[in-house]
Enzyme design. Sequence first.
Site, mmCIF file in Angstrom:
data_model
loop_
_atom_site.group_PDB
_atom_site.id
_atom_site.type_symbol
_atom_site.label_atom_id
_atom_site.label_comp_id
_atom_site.label_asym_id
_atom_site.label_seq_id
_atom_site.Cartn_x
_atom_site.Cartn_y
_atom_site.Cartn_z
ATOM 1 N N PRO A 69 21.660 18.402 13.732
ATOM 2 C CA PRO A 69 21.659 19.405 14.799
ATOM 3 C C PRO A 69 21.557 20.813 14.228
ATOM 4 C CG PRO A 69 23.841 18.459 14.539
ATOM 5 C CD PRO A 69 22.930 17.688 13.644
ATOM 6 N N HIS A 70 20.873 21.651 14.975
ATOM 7 C CA HIS A 70 20.672 23.040 14.556
ATOM 8 C C HIS A 70 20.274 23.850 15.784
ATOM 9 C CE1 HIS A 70 16.911 20.790 14.282
ATOM 10 N NE2 HIS A 70 16.308 21.895 14.667
#
Length: 155
Positions: A69-70
Amino acid sequence: MSQISDLVELLERGDVFYNIQGGSPEEALRAFAKVVRVPKPLERKALADALVEREGLATTAIGEGFAIPHPRQRMLQDEAQAFVAVGYLDSPIPWNSPDGKPVSLIFLVVSANSENHLSVLSRIASLASDQKFREFMAKKPEKSKLIEYLRAKEG
């Protein structure tokens, strides 16, 4: 600097967290954002919201139980504040992974520029495709052991 050196530097600023709770990607991302150390002036809620928003566009699960995730948008102004945090989920979560496997390990990437951001995402994805790395990560190493492993891999 090599991609491994970049990743090691980001991990040194981040940390490794265990028993992240959640029954869905959104719940896990919000729980992770609550425990990860964030540099000022970044706020945990803004990070959590950005992660959930990005996850809504397309899954960040990459297969083999990993997700990266980012935030979609830049959350930091200074690359010296960028970090990678590793989170082990309390239990695997269905995450719309390409291989259908639930996610049990999160590499959270928060950076200040897109070039480094993409390089780090690519490096983590490459590592996740390595059976020996996956076996090592399944042992849930502490931060120092993970950094030691990555430095040895570089050498």
